[in-house]
Design an enzyme around this catalytic site. Structure first.
Site, PDB file in Angstrom:
ATOM      1  N   VAL A 170       8.519   7.469  -8.711  1.00 47.75           N
ATOM      2  CA  VAL A 170       9.712   6.740  -8.296  1.00 47.75           C
ATOM      3  C   VAL A 170      10.261   5.954  -9.476  1.00 47.75           C
ATOM      4  O   VAL A 170       9.518   5.247 -10.167  1.00 47.75           O
ATOM      5  CB  VAL A 170       9.405   5.787  -7.123  1.00 47.75           C
ATOM      6  CG1 VAL A 170      10.694   5.174  -6.595  1.00 47.75           C
ATOM      7  CG2 VAL A 170       8.668   6.516  -6.014  1.00 47.75           C
ATOM      8  N   LEU A 212       9.014   2.757 -11.100  1.00 44.23           N
ATOM      9  CA  LEU A 212       8.588   1.793 -10.086  1.00 44.23           C
ATOM     10  C   LEU A 212       7.181   2.065  -9.575  1.00 44.23           C
ATOM     11  O   LEU A 212       6.507   1.169  -9.087  1.00 44.23           O
ATOM     12  CB  LEU A 212       9.567   1.798  -8.900  1.00 44.23           C
ATOM     13  CG  LEU A 212      10.986   1.303  -9.190  1.00 44.23           C
ATOM     14  CD1 LEU A 212      11.849   1.467  -7.950  1.00 44.23           C
ATOM     15  CD2 LEU A 212      10.974  -0.156  -9.644  1.00 44.23           C
ATOM     16  N   GLY A 213       6.740   3.309  -9.680  1.00 43.32           N
ATOM     17  CA  GLY A 213       5.405   3.617  -9.190  1.00 43.32           C
ATOM     18  C   GLY A 213       5.246   5.102  -8.954  1.00 43.32           C
ATOM     19  O   GLY A 213       6.204   5.879  -9.059  1.00 43.32           O
ATOM     20  N   GLY A 256       3.318   8.034  -6.287  1.00 44.13           N
ATOM     21  CA  GLY A 256       2.634   8.317  -5.037  1.00 44.13           C
ATOM     22  C   GLY A 256       1.974   9.672  -5.123  1.00 44.13           C
ATOM     23  O   GLY A 256       1.846  10.263  -6.191  1.00 44.13           O
ATOM     24  N   GLY A 257       1.540  10.187  -3.971  1.00 43.81           N
ATOM     25  CA  GLY A 257       0.855  11.462  -3.973  1.00 43.81           C
ATOM     26  C   GLY A 257       1.765  12.625  -4.304  1.00 43.81           C
ATOM     27  O   GLY A 257       1.332  13.641  -4.833  1.00 43.81           O
ATOM     28  N   MET A 258       3.071  12.504  -3.985  1.00 43.68           N
ATOM     29  CA  MET A 258       3.973  13.630  -4.159  1.00 43.68           C
ATOM     30  C   MET A 258       5.049  13.393  -5.203  1.00 43.68           C
ATOM     31  O   MET A 258       5.655  14.353  -5.683  1.00 43.68           O
ATOM     32  CB  MET A 258       4.652  13.968  -2.819  1.00 43.68           C
ATOM     33  CG  MET A 258       3.687  14.440  -1.748  1.00 43.68           C
ATOM     34  SD  MET A 258       4.518  14.954  -0.224  1.00 43.68           S
ATOM     35  CE  MET A 258       5.231  13.402   0.331  1.00 43.68           C
ATOM     36  N   ALA A 259       5.337  12.150  -5.545  1.00 41.79           N
ATOM     37  CA  ALA A 259       6.505  11.883  -6.389  1.00 41.79           C
ATOM     38  C   ALA A 259       6.283  10.668  -7.275  1.00 41.79           C
ATOM     39  O   ALA A 259       5.442   9.806  -6.994  1.00 41.79           O
ATOM     40  CB  ALA A 259       7.740  11.680  -5.510  1.00 41.79           C
ATOM     41  N   ASP A 280       4.055  11.961   7.656  1.00 39.58           N
ATOM     42  CA  ASP A 280       3.352  11.166   6.642  1.00 39.58           C
ATOM     43  C   ASP A 280       3.588   9.675   6.857  1.00 39.58           C
ATOM     44  O   ASP A 280       3.900   8.930   5.919  1.00 39.58           O
ATOM     45  CB  ASP A 280       3.802  11.583   5.240  1.00 39.58           C
ATOM     46  CG  ASP A 280       2.830  11.113   4.156  1.00 39.58           C
ATOM     47  OD1 ASP A 280       1.674  10.778   4.493  1.00 39.58           O
ATOM     48  OD2 ASP A 280       3.213  11.069   2.971  1.00 39.58           O
ATOM     49  N   LYS A 313      13.457   9.492  -6.623  1.00 45.01           N
ATOM     50  CA  LYS A 313      12.102  10.030  -6.509  1.00 45.01           C
ATOM     51  C   LYS A 313      12.076  11.455  -7.051  1.00 45.01           C
ATOM     52  O   LYS A 313      12.863  12.307  -6.633  1.00 45.01           O
ATOM     53  CB  LYS A 313      11.628  10.010  -5.052  1.00 45.01           C
ATOM     54  CG  LYS A 313      11.505   8.602  -4.488  1.00 45.01           C
ATOM     55  CD  LYS A 313      10.755   8.586  -3.168  1.00 45.01           C
ATOM     56  CE  LYS A 313      10.501   7.166  -2.701  1.00 45.01           C
ATOM     57  NZ  LYS A 313       9.657   7.113  -1.489  1.00 45.01           N
TER      58      LYS A 313
END
Length: 801
Positions: free
Chosen positions: A30, A22-23, A25-28, A166, A45
């Protein structure tokens, strides 16, 4: 060979069926997955490998249990968490050139590979970031509703001892319009599990734009007030279309968060109610103790119309003597509003107490406003107590001078000053000079009647700023662009001439130094007041370079130099008057200062160290049809140079955000803004005839980017020298450009490996506003060849008139 997702899918096959990514991010990363046990779709995630390696599996699982205990309608719950270990995984060995395999064999890495993951509900909808990318700014009621719901979730979590750490638009999901906060407590779990070793991953917790100052300075112990700051920053973006601080890098943003005040939301969107503006200002205060004590208090303030009535309109607490009044920026129709910023003493005398820095708004009288003509309109007395400005009343089109004491509520017209511009107080404050019809005029202080006396007529350049060299002598630019001194008796003497060989057209005096003979001057290569800064000795004519520019205004006060830039930023630094050089660190004093084309910043400085300026007024983007009917498309920015796309469905335009000018496109159907240039200096965009590209000026050259935002920007022509990109030829093979302040038009051929430059219109006169006919056969432009601006037409692309 198996990919990471294939290995992960195999490891989780007994519990989750991975469907697609799905996409990231900075940490994971998804993934959409199917929960086999409960027969439902979930968002799975997976932490980035470099992060998982530092944290360790057991510690992460222990720490994340805190999140599972949170149950709130606006908190996305945690379904599951855990580890997935692959004991060995395949990798393919390639040759030194990265091409063929050495042996066409798949090898096995014997080291186990561990994935750390957590599972949350899969929400049909979008993130707040998706909504902001589409709409840029939200309706005020929607923004307040989303914020109060998120604040309710934060208050619940804070009372249970959990800080999110966050909060950002990406972590706020919108399900049927209802916000749900995701990744709640994940940042805390990661930080605790890593044992303070997050820096080893090269990743930081918290998105720079929404970090609180205490996060930016890496404080270990955070309170709920850090989340309040982040949520206030998110609301700021929902209202204005941008976070509180912008910058070209994470480091620049962090430094601004730590050191620079947040611009009031009303400066970018004047329709924001006073209580909402005051609540945002309190939420993003630098010191945690100055923010709301709880998220619930923040939510309450947003819906309380009476909140903040004791706070100055700029978001700063008013001085004690003023707190009994509700000071705000007057936003009457078509008005330009003066914002007074008392920056305090710039130097402290021996034995004197350290003064405070006070900032407050002056509300201009209803029906009166600072003139919007291209003239400098403000003056401040040496003691900083009297403001003089150019204005007009509601029944007259003729501008004149007004004065106002800072301890008064009303301004007073100065009769006999009709047509005035460029007011300046004498060093002793006993006189006020101004440029009037035909010359320089002097009025005695107090300014109670028509006591103005002309001291020079017919010799002063129309855009000159006169400067008091001492209490009996002024410096101005004459009608030939040279520098002259004027005595109160009207005697004029030329002291310097423009360097015509260097392309100088006019010398614009800006400020006098304490020696009574040196004046700071902007040598301009065109009509407008913009260029470098030099010091000129009025007795010898000797020049000393001070600033490279571009600068459009300069002041000196109490050992400091202050200057304005065309971007709307005012900067300052200590100044050594004996050696004529800057010393110490340059700092930004104010941003988004009104800039009048050709006349510099609308600001004034007193010798006592006070500053008054006009804030840049955001202008609406308005579509007007042939019948005169107007439709507001967007608000909150001062838009420039809108150009329709060939199909008429989009606009290319530019505007400035906190000193950074960039190019955007506006979709007329979806009413959304999309940013095209990220190089901090892009303007005057034009479309190719097929609508696939947008070209713009950047750093004196021409750049272009695909209009859909894909790909990177590339250089078409490297200057320096480009003032404006004009238009593309019909076949796209050439683009026109204006070079230099006294522009000459050239064609840049795009097909050649080395960009070929072909002169198009080049002469000794000012030319501007070049455009092509629809069939591309004719070019029209403005020129002052006859002494006034007239339209010329010539064949295109030949240069014959």
């Amino acid at each position: 060979m198996t990919s990471p997702i294939e290995r992960l899918a195999a490891a989780l096959a007994d519990r989750y069926l991975l469907e697609r990514e799905l996409g990231q991010g900075g940490m994971a990363t998804v993934y959409l997955a199917h929960d086999l046990k409960h027969d439902r779709k979930v968002a799975l995630k997976v932490l980035k490998p470099e992060l998982a390696a530092v944290i360790g599996a057991e510690r992460f699982v222990v720490e994340i249990k805190t999140t599972a205990a949170l149950q709130h309608p606006h908190i996305l719950p945690l379904f599951d968490s855990g580890t997935a270990t692959v004991k060995g995984h395949g990798s393919r060995v390639t040759g030194p050139d990265g091409g063929k395999d050495l042996d066409d064999a798949e090898t096995r890495d014997p080291r186990p590979e561990t994935f750390l993951y957590y599972v949350m509900p899969y929400i049909e909808g979008e993130t707040l970031r998706d909504k902001l990318n589409r709409e840029t700014q939200l309706a005020i009621d929607d923004a307040v509703r989303i914020t109060t719901d998120v604040a309710d979730a934060l208050d619940y979590a804070h009372r249970h001892g959990v800080i999110h750490r966050d909060i950002k638009p990406e972590n706020i999901l919108l399900h049927d319009g209802r916000p749900m906060v995701a990744d709640f407590g994940i940042a805390l779990a990661l930080s605790a599990a890593a044992g303070g070793r997050m820096t080893e991953t090269g990743m930081s917790l918290g998105t720079p734009h929404y970090m609180s100052p205490e996060q930016a300075t890496a404080e270990k112990e955070l309170t709920g007030r850090s989340d309040i700051y982040s949520l206030g920053s998110v609301l700021y973006e929902m209202l204005t279309g941008q976070p509180p601080h912008l910058g070209g890098s994470a480091q620049q943003i962090i430094m601004k968060i730590i050191a620079e005040p947040v611009q009031p939301v009303t400066a970018l969107r004047r329709s924001v109610p006073p209580n909402v503006a005051a609540a945002v200002a309190k939420a993003v205060e630098k010191l945690p103790a100055d923010r709301f004590g709880s998220a619930a208090e923040f939510a309450k303030a947003l819906v309380d119309p009476g909140f903040g009535s004791q706070v100055a309109g700029g978001g700063h607490h008013a001085p004690a003597a003023m707190r009994s009044r509700h000071w705000r920026t007057w936003t009457g129709a078509a008005a330009i509003v003066a914002l007074a910023v008392l920056v305090g003493r710039w130097s402290v005398r021996a034995g004197a107490a350290t003064p405070i820095v006070a900032r407050f708004t002056i509300s201009m009288d209803s029906g009166r406003f600072v003139a919007s003509a291209p003239v400098n309109a403000l003056a401040l007395s040496p003691d900083g107590q009297t403001l003089a400005y150019v204005g007009r009343n509601a029944t007259s089109t003729q501008a004149q001078l007004y004065t106002r004491q800072l301890d008064e509520l009303q301004s007073h017209p100065v009769s006999g000053t009709e047509g005035a511009s460029y007011p300046v107080f004498s060093p002793d404050g006993h006189r006020l000079s101004y440029i009037g019809p035909g010359g320089v005029f002097i009025a005695d202080v107090p300014l109670t009647s028509s006591t103005s006396t002309p001291i020079a007529t017919g010799v002063v350049q129309a855009l000159s700023t006169e400067v008091w060299l001492d209490n009996s002598t002024l410096v101005a630019a004459n009608d030939r662009g040279g520098l002259i001194t004027l005595s109160l008796a009207g005697k004029a003497m030329t002291v310097a001439e423009p360097d015509r060989k260097a392309g100088e057209q006019n010398l614009y005096p800006q400020a006098a130094l304490p020696d009574g003979r040196t004046v700071l001057v902007i040598p301009s290569h065109g009509i407008g007041v913009v260029g470098p800064v030099v010091a000129i000795d009025t007795r010898t004519g000797r020049r000393t370079p001070i600033l490279d520019g571009p600068v459009n205004s300069v002041w000196y006060a109490a050992g400091y130099l202050l200057w304005g830039e065309p971007s709307g930023v005012l900067r300052g630094a200590r100044f050594d008057v004996d050696h004529l050089k800057l010393i110490g660190t340059t700092v930004a004093i104010a941003e988004s200062v009104e800039q009048e084309i050709g006349a510099g910043a609308q600001a004034a400085v007193s010798s006592s160290g006070s500053l008054v300026y006009v804030p840049e007024q955001p202008l609406a983007l308005v579509l007007e049809d042939r019948s005169g009917k107007q439709q507001i498309l967007a608000e909150g920015h001062r838009f420039h140079s809108p150009r329709f796309s060939p199909d008429g469905n989009r606009l290319a335009l530019d505007f400035t955000q906190q000193g950074s000018r960039s190019v955007w496109t506006f979709d007329l159907r979806q009413r959304t803004l999309s940013r095209l240039s990220f190089d901090d200096d892009g303007h005057d965009p034009v479309w190719t005839r097929d609508g696939k590209w947008v070209a713009y000026e950047h750093n004196g050259g021409i750049w272009r980017r695909r209009s859909d935002g894909s790909g990177d920007a590339d250089s078409v022509y490297t200057g320096p020298g480009v003032e404006q990109v004009l238009e593309f030829a019909p076949d796209g093979s050439m683009v026109g450009a204006a070079l230099g302040s006294r522009a000459s038009f050239v064609l840049v051929h795009l097909s050649a490996d080395t960009k070929k430059i072909q002169p198009l219109v080049s002469d000794d006169y000012d030319v501007e506003s070049g455009t092509l006919s629809p069939d591309g056969r004719w070019m029209a432009y403005l020129s002052d060849e006859t002494g006034r601006a007239e339209v010329y037409v010539q064949p295109f692309p030949s240069g014959a008139k």
